[in-house]
Design an enzyme around this catalytic site. Structure first.
Site, mmCIF file in Angstrom:
data_model
loop_
_atom_site.group_PDB
_atom_site.id
_atom_site.type_symbol
_atom_site.label_atom_id
_atom_site.label_comp_id
_atom_site.label_asym_id
_atom_site.label_seq_id
_atom_site.Cartn_x
_atom_site.Cartn_y
_atom_site.Cartn_z
ATOM 1 N N ILE A 11 0.886 -1.160 0.000
ATOM 2 C CA ILE A 11 0.000 0.000 0.000
ATOM 3 C C ILE A 11 0.928 1.214 0.000
ATOM 4 O O ILE A 11 1.827 1.319 0.838
ATOM 5 C CB ILE A 11 -0.958 -0.001 1.205
ATOM 6 C CG1 ILE A 11 -1.868 1.240 1.170
ATOM 7 C CG2 ILE A 11 -0.236 -0.112 2.531
ATOM 8 C CD1 ILE A 11 -2.974 1.219 2.242
ATOM 9 N N SER A 12 0.751 2.100 -0.975
ATOM 10 C CA SER A 12 1.664 3.236 -1.130
ATOM 11 C C SER A 12 1.633 4.145 0.091
ATOM 12 O O SER A 12 0.625 4.216 0.810
ATOM 13 C CB SER A 12 1.285 4.049 -2.365
ATOM 14 O OG SER A 12 1.481 3.312 -3.541
ATOM 15 N N GLN A 13 2.739 4.851 0.310
ATOM 16 C CA GLN A 13 2.754 5.800 1.412
ATOM 17 C C GLN A 13 1.761 6.934 1.108
ATOM 18 O O GLN A 13 1.538 7.287 -0.063
ATOM 19 C CB GLN A 13 4.155 6.348 1.641
ATOM 20 C CG GLN A 13 4.660 7.308 0.578
ATOM 21 C CD GLN A 13 6.046 7.845 0.899
ATOM 22 O OE1 GLN A 13 7.020 7.382 0.321
ATOM 23 N NE2 GLN A 13 6.137 8.807 1.787
#
Length: 218
Positions: A63-65
């Site tokens: 999950i992207s920052q």
């Protein structure tokens, strides 16, 4: 699946962090402030959900920052009602931001495990993309083209021609490009054959699965 006052307070803090890093679009910040990121992650990471870092999810993906999600969304300059193609549904967190911005989202995921999980999760949380597809992101969704905006949430070694062809004239695409070194790249389509390419900054994404039959665009 609870979203507590504590979670809301942590999101408020996160917004301050994103603002200091350059995410200033009020609509984007409002979406991130509202969306319960912890519900898109494994419960073992819940206490860290509102730190500005990426975390592992299923199928060896991440999950992207939050900064990356906010920055890519800001670059797209989304207006309510626009038709957006998202390559790499992943956890669905970026999808939920796009939906919250009022976009009609068409999203593709190539990892079947993730697709099945996210397909169930998003409606439960109240975020409903226009269409969700299990398939090859390099090919896009030509049956629904052209798209006002395209966002790619995985690192591509080159700019896929099918995605460029599906971008509306005047539209924008945000895509991480590169192998050893990835660069966030903004593509603007000026005419049927003319594209403007702007290198924004270095970034790091999980790789986009490559169809070797596709040709590069440079």
């Amino acid at each position: 699946m609870k979203d507590t006052f504590k979670h809301q307070g942590l999101r408020n803090r996160l917004i301050t962090v994103l603002q200091t890093k350059g995410v200033t679009d009020h609509a984007v910040l409002s979406a991130i402030k509202t969306i319960p990121r912890h519900l898109f992650m494994d419960s073992s990471f819940e206490e860290y959900a509102y730190q500005d870092v990426a975390f592992p999810i299923a199928a060896d993906q991440t999950i992207s920052q939050p900064y990356t999600v906010g920055f890519q969304s800001q670059l797209l300059e989304i207006k309510p009602g626009e038709k957006i193609l998202e390559i790499g549904t992943g956890s669905g967190y970026q999808t939920s931001v796009l939906v919250s911005l009022g976009a009609h989202v068409y999203t593709i995921e190539r990892q079947q495990e993730l697709f099945k999980k996210t397909q169930l999760l998003l409606p439960r949380l109240g975020y409903k993309p226009k269409h969700m597809y299990f398939g090859d992101g390099y090919k896009g969704l030509p049956q629904f083209a052209p798209f006002d905006k395209i966002i790619v949430t995985c690192g591509a070694p080159f700019l896929p021609k099918p995605l460029l062809a599906q971008l509306k004239i005047g539209g924008r695409m945000v895509i991480p490009v590169g192998d050893a070194q990835q660069m966030m790249t903004l593509i603007t389509r000026n005419s049927a054959k003319e594209f403007d390419k702007q290198i924004i900054e270095e970034c790091a994404f999980v790789p986009m699965l490559t169809d070797k039959s596709l040709k590069n665009f440079s």
